[in-house]
Design an enzyme around this catalytic site. Sequence first.
Site, PDB file in Angstrom:
ATOM      1  CE  LYS A   8      -3.645  -2.669   2.078  1.00 47.25           C
ATOM      2  NZ  LYS A   8      -4.128  -3.327   3.271  1.00 47.25           N
TER       3      LYS A   8
ATOM      4  CD  GLN B 151      -3.272  -5.330   6.494  1.00 43.66           C
ATOM      5  OE1 GLN B 151      -3.205  -4.354   5.771  1.00 43.66           O
ATOM      6  NE2 GLN B 151      -3.855  -6.452   6.112  1.00 43.66           N
TER       7      GLN B 151
ATOM      8  CG  ASP C  25      -9.935  -1.606   4.609  1.00 43.68           C
ATOM      9  OD1 ASP C  25      -9.562  -1.789   3.431  1.00 43.68           O
ATOM     10  OD2 ASP C  25      -9.262  -1.915   5.598  1.00 43.68           O
TER      11      ASP C  25
END
Length: 293
Positions: free
Chosen positions: A51, A95, A118
């Site tokens: 990312k 994460q 997300d």
Amino acid sequence: MKIFDGKQCVTALKANLKQKIEELPENKRKPKLAALLVGDLAASQLYVKNKVKTCEEIGMISEVIRAEENISHNDLLEIIYRLNSDETVDGYIVQLPLPKQIDESKILLAIDPKKDVDGFHPHNLGLMLLGLETFVPATPKGIMSILKSEKIKTAGAHCVVIGRSNIVGTPMALLLSRKGIDCTVTLVHSQTKNIKEFCASADILIAAIGKANFVTADMVKDGAVVIDVGINRIDDPSTPKGYRVVGDVDFEHVKEKASFITPVPGGVGMLTVISLIENTWMSFCRTENIANG
Ligand SMILES: NC(=O)c1ccc[n+]([C@@H]2O[C@H](COP(=O)([O-])OP(=O)(O)OC[C@H]3O[C@@H](n4cnc5c(N)ncnc54)[C@H](OP(=O)(O)O)[C@@H]3O)[C@@H](O)[C@H]2O)c1
């Protein structure tokens, strides 16, 4: 039969975003994505590294916030609140997976929906259900980009989605059934009877199960579009690492029947990071009142 080229598709999407960022006025700040990484799980580190790398390539700012594996729930919440109020952060991800002592659902609920790139917060999932503009979870969003860029006909097509997770299968089924996409969707899972028959009737088959080579050629209709989301490691002593990564689809045999197929690696997975970054761009545009063109 066409094999999807994930690299080529991602290169085009990256170039598009890079140009938009380059065209921002000089006095304007750059968009920023933050990633909260708890512990030192190798897979999580690799995902976050990808990312960061993509942000750098397109001129977006990124920041990795690291927390110890044994961080308390409250201390992690403190970091979340800090990210929520940091005006330089357009979006951030936590994460997953999180360590055992952390209540994952409470952490995800604490994320400001405006920064939830997300798309896992119920607020954003609700907007998606209503067909309103929101952050669509990265993997289904990436698959929608593939269908669009490959001009795959969706209206009236029968689409079978295998797997009903909150991050892939369920949002995927929802997106495909929306007005404008217009698939007729069947969502199958571990309790479905006659799964082979369902799959064999699909014009578009999307496999998101997590079982190597689950979809065999006899489960695929001639000329079907096959999208493989799975990422599975299987032992392979002939490779330097002793393993290789395969999808949920028996690629070698299924490709002989499909009209279009995504490989693993090099397929859907390539789109996931750029989709997340597109969501961050969308958040930046909202904050800065920029038309998200
Ligand atoms: N390419 C990417 O960027 C990307 C992103 C996310 C995930 N993935 C990969 O995609 C796969 C799925 O991920 P996920 O997070 O959705 O997995 P998950 O949460 O484990 O869900 C798996 C789904 O598959 C279903 N399933 C399991 N065994 C089955 C069977 N024998 N027959 C039919 N359905 C079955 C499960 O059914 P039940 O609900 O009944 O248990 C469940 O709904 C994994 O390999 C993951 O690594 C890839």
